[in-house]
Each structure stands twice: as C-alpha cells, then as structure tokens.
Motif scaffolding. Sequence first.
Motif, PDB file in Angstrom:
ATOM      1  N   THR A  19       8.322 -15.918  10.422  1.00 41.18           N
ATOM      2  CA  THR A  19       9.313 -15.181   9.633  1.00 41.18           C
ATOM      3  C   THR A  19      10.704 -15.554  10.145  1.00 41.18           C
ATOM      4  N   VAL A  20      11.562 -16.002   9.248  1.00 38.86           N
ATOM      5  CA  VAL A  20      12.920 -16.384   9.630  1.00 38.86           C
ATOM      6  C   VAL A  20      13.909 -15.732   8.666  1.00 38.86           C
ATOM      7  N   LYS A  21      15.172 -15.814   9.029  1.00 40.02           N
ATOM      8  CA  LYS A  21      16.234 -15.264   8.191  1.00 40.02           C
ATOM      9  C   LYS A  21      16.938 -16.376   7.427  1.00 40.02           C
ATOM     10  N   LEU A  22      17.145 -16.155   6.146  1.00 38.16           N
ATOM     11  CA  LEU A  22      17.872 -17.089   5.296  1.00 38.16           C
ATOM     12  C   LEU A  22      19.270 -16.542   5.047  1.00 38.16           C
ATOM     13  N   SER A  23      20.283 -17.389   5.185  1.00 39.66           N
ATOM     14  CA  SER A  23      21.656 -16.937   5.013  1.00 39.66           C
ATOM     15  C   SER A  23      21.961 -16.639   3.542  1.00 39.66           C
ATOM     16  N   TYR A 122      21.617 -22.636   7.646  1.00 35.78           N
ATOM     17  CA  TYR A 122      20.939 -21.935   6.554  1.00 35.78           C
ATOM     18  C   TYR A 122      19.894 -20.957   7.073  1.00 35.78           C
ATOM     19  N   PHE A 123      19.273 -21.301   8.190  1.00 34.23           N
ATOM     20  CA  PHE A 123      18.139 -20.528   8.706  1.00 34.23           C
ATOM     21  C   PHE A 123      18.383 -20.150  10.166  1.00 34.23           C
ATOM     22  N   GLU A 124      17.822 -19.003  10.564  1.00 30.07           N
ATOM     23  CA  GLU A 124      17.789 -18.652  11.984  1.00 30.07           C
ATOM     24  C   GLU A 124      16.580 -17.760  12.261  1.00 30.07           C
ATOM     25  N   LYS A 125      16.154 -17.751  13.512  1.00 27.86           N
ATOM     26  CA  LYS A 125      15.050 -16.891  13.913  1.00 27.86           C
ATOM     27  C   LYS A 125      15.549 -15.456  14.083  1.00 27.86           C
ATOM     28  N   PRO A 126      14.646 -14.481  14.105  1.00 29.50           N
ATOM     29  CA  PRO A 126      15.063 -13.078  14.283  1.00 29.50           C
ATOM     30  C   PRO A 126      15.874 -12.847  15.547  1.00 29.50           C
ATOM     31  N   ASP A 127      15.656 -13.674  16.596  1.00 34.04           N
ATOM     32  CA  ASP A 127      16.416 -13.497  17.835  1.00 34.04           C
ATOM     33  C   ASP A 127      17.752 -14.221  17.819  1.00 34.04           C
ATOM     34  N   GLY A 128      18.112 -14.819  16.666  1.00 31.35           N
ATOM     35  CA  GLY A 128      19.397 -15.489  16.532  1.00 31.35           C
ATOM     36  C   GLY A 128      19.375 -16.983  16.787  1.00 31.35           C
TER      37      GLY A 128
END
Length: 375
Positions: A19-23, A122-128
Amino acid sequence: MEIKSALVNGTGEDYEIETVKLSEIQDDEIRVKMVASGICHSDEVARTGELPHPLPAILGHEGAGIVEEVGSYVKNIKAGDQVVLSYKYCGHCNHCLTGKPASCNSFASLNLDGKRSEGTYYFEKPDGTKINSYMHSAFSTYSIVKQENVTVVDDDVDLRLVGPLGCGFMTGAGTVFNGLKPEAGSTIAVFGTGAVGMAALMAGKIAGCTKVIGIDIHDDRLELARELGATHVINSKTQDIEEEVNQLTGNQGINYIVDTTGVVPVIKTAISLLAKEGVIAPIAVQKGDLELNVLTELSVSNRSIIGVLMGNTIPQLTIKQLVELHRANRFPFDKLIEFYKFEDINQASQDSASGKTVKPVLIIDEEYKPKAAQA
C-alpha cells in the motif's frame, strides 16, 4: 490517496505488492485507473540492475486504463476515456516538433529520472519514503501521467489486450514500418521470436515482404511465427543458418533484418547474412560490445546498421493504427498474450524472462469489462 503497487525495493529483489500513497495531480497531469499492464524485458533489466534505475521503484510501462481525473491544462482527454499509455516526450524540442518524439532530447530524463522535473515524487510509502517512477509506473492500481503519455482508444477496445501496444508490439512493428521501411517484394528476417520479434514479423508481412523469415532456437516459437505470418522459419540451433538463407535468397542475402536477441555473436551472424545494401536494426538490450571491420562487413557491400528506439513511433498515431490492423485480423497480437493476476506478478515476470510466455499481461482491475461485453 492510498493505492496498491508492486514495488522493487532492492536490485534483483522480487516484486512486493504494498500500500502506497499517490500524490495529487498537477494542472498538466492525468490520473489513470489501471486495468492491465504487459510485462516487458525493459522492466526485467531495471529490476535486476542491468539498466540502472533508482530504487525503490514502481516499474511497468505497458499500461492501459481509464482516466479518472484530468488537470486544468489538459486538452482533449476527459474522465472516462479508455487509454493506452506509452513513453513521455517534451513536445517542443526539434525532434518532437518534426514528428520524431522517440528522439526527444529529454527522453531519458522524462521517462527514467523517477520523479517530476521539479523534484517531487508521484508515490511514497506510508512512512514517507519516496518511491521512484519508471516510465508511467503501470504496475499499480493508479498512476499519474502526462498528456504525452496518453493515447485515447475507442470504448469497444478491450483494455486487457492493448497495453503492450505502448511498447513491445509498437517497437517491433515500428522498427519495420518507420525504421527499415522495406519495399514490397523485399526479404526480411527477424532474429528472436519473442513479443517484439513477432510484432516485427507481422509488420513485415503487412509491408509486403515476400519472404518473412523467423529465426529462433525454439520450435514452438517458430511454429507460432508461421501462424502469425512468417513464410519461412529457421531453427538456428539445429539448422545451418547460412545454408538455409542462401537457399531461400538464391545466395543474395536478406534485405532487412531485425535483431531482438541482443546476443553479440547472433548480431554478427545476422550482419553476415545481409544482402548488398541490406540494413539491420538491432533493437534489444545488448550484453557486451559489438566489434566490426567496417570496411569488409559494411562498406564493401553498402550495408547499414541503424538504431531505432521505440519503433521511431508517434504513439498517438501508431497505437491507433495497430488497433485498426488488429480489427482487420492483420496484426493478431492477442495470440501472444497470456493473462496473470496482479498478485502473481513474480510468476509472470519469471515466465517472461524464461520465454515460457511470449507476452504476460497483468490484470490489475479484475472487475473491468469491455463496454462491448456490457452491451
């Protein structure tokens, strides 16, 4: 937003779905919900480090999906559009302005830097932890792309099939159509009958070559090559390739050759089989340097070696042309595809690398149904 992506966290490591974060998208960007993505050899060389790329990264560059959101600067693309994704280009350098975006001055930085030009990701992990992009990072449930990445296709096109048109199939066909440009009645040979090679063979048939020769060491691949348009096949492991080519060409040699193997001795053999004024396009990731006597191997016979990147295509034109050729049963690329679930990406990658599957395609959105099937 949180999404699922297949990450490569270290050189040579397996893919891990995380699971990752999309900007958020910027004004000139487009968010695409991925439906499917082909796996290409270029993904494998990035994963293994043969093509150095900053990690961790989300690979994948044969994506197809549905537009969910567009920035205010984006024109002629809207939410709901079905799209095939390909390489990015600047649109304003001399090469782009003369219709040759594959030669874009910024090709490498736009596609391989791993982030936006101003330095954001564009992408980062939950820990930044920042995650690098690769082309359009299609091994993900969502991705953010530029307008130049996008080709809109008709609503009745099955997005599960067409992702590989953005790289592998486009590269093979484009190398023939735009690079070699064979005359009707000429001869063409393709060394290596993987996805790119098969596309080149089909293109040779479409272009009107009277002898379309598939060369490989696997009989099952050669049998499929015949089905897709090869007029002749040669197993270079069990047959004398020079003798076979001389017999097929009346000792004249082959007019045009595409090498998709990247194996230096194979390329050397291919050059020796060229006719006078023959042209070869070696388009694979090559291991080792190619040494030639330019006088005896090229100049004396007026032979040429040409470089062709991404088939020297304009994706927004070529992808649509290949879709139409497929509709007309002249470019049956679907016979090369085998579907895999997204979570089986490592198996798909292994099957691609081993040659077990010609073109693996990951189904990322299993709920997708082509609109033609919904009617």
